[in-house]
Design a protein around this motif. Structure first.
Motif, PDB file in Angstrom:
ATOM      1  N   ASN A 128       0.826  -1.212   0.000  1.00  0.00           N
ATOM      2  CA  ASN A 128       0.000   0.000   0.000  1.00  0.00           C
ATOM      3  C   ASN A 128       0.856   1.255   0.000  1.00  0.00           C
ATOM      4  OD1 ASN A 128      -2.359  -1.442  -0.025  1.00  0.00           O
ATOM      5  ND2 ASN A 128      -2.668  -1.325   2.187  1.00  0.00           N
ATOM      6  N   ALA A 129       1.972   1.231   0.692  1.00  0.00           N
ATOM      7  CA  ALA A 129       2.849   2.401   0.753  1.00  0.00           C
ATOM      8  C   ALA A 129       3.481   2.678  -0.611  1.00  0.00           C
ATOM      9  CB  ALA A 129       3.937   2.191   1.798  1.00  0.00           C
ATOM     10  N   ARG A 130       3.792   1.633  -1.354  1.00  0.00           N
ATOM     11  CA  ARG A 130       4.387   1.824  -2.672  1.00  0.00           C
ATOM     12  C   ARG A 130       3.374   2.362  -3.687  1.00  0.00           C
ATOM     13  NH1 ARG A 130       6.251  -3.545  -3.299  1.00  0.00           N
ATOM     14  NH2 ARG A 130       7.472  -3.763  -1.425  1.00  0.00           N
ATOM     15  N   ARG A 131       2.129   1.932  -3.564  1.00  0.00           N
ATOM     16  CA  ARG A 131       1.101   2.342  -4.525  1.00  0.00           C
ATOM     17  C   ARG A 131       0.591   3.761  -4.282  1.00  0.00           C
ATOM     18  NH1 ARG A 131      -2.990  -2.592  -4.520  1.00  0.00           N
ATOM     19  NH2 ARG A 131      -1.508  -4.231  -5.013  1.00  0.00           N
ATOM     20  N   GLY A 176       1.622   3.484   4.637  1.00  0.00           N
ATOM     21  CA  GLY A 176       2.308   2.264   5.045  1.00  0.00           C
ATOM     22  C   GLY A 176       2.175   1.961   6.521  1.00  0.00           C
ATOM     23  N   GLY A 177       1.167   2.497   7.167  1.00  0.00           N
ATOM     24  CA  GLY A 177       0.978   2.294   8.602  1.00  0.00           C
ATOM     25  C   GLY A 177       0.760   0.841   8.970  1.00  0.00           C
TER      26      GLY A 177
END
Length: 71
Positions: free
Chosen positions: A31-34, A41-42
């Motif tokens: 999710n953090a990359r997208r 990115g929690g």
């Protein structure tokens, strides 16, 4: 080393915590990359804490299996 029902249950619970933590970490990193949003990115941070809980559970279970006690 004792391999009774409690030790086997503790190992199973520890492995479940580890698997859940790894899955949560991977989903959080994905999710953090997208996303470019702050805090995306929690879930990865939560996943790290869950992995630590799983590792401590496994350690404590194996320690109880090795230390002699009353059976």
């Amino acid at each position: 080393m004792r391999w009774n029902v409690g030790v086997l249950a503790g190992l199973l619970i520890g492995l479940a915590w580890l698997a859940g933590g790894i899955v949560t970490y991977v989903i959080g990193r994905r999710n953090a990359r997208r996303s470019n949003r702050e805090g995306a990115g929690g879930a990865a941070v939560i996943g790290i804490f869950i992995v630590v809980v799983g590792a401590l559970t496994l350690f404590a279970t194996l320690l109880l299996a090795v230390v002699p006690g009353n059976d």
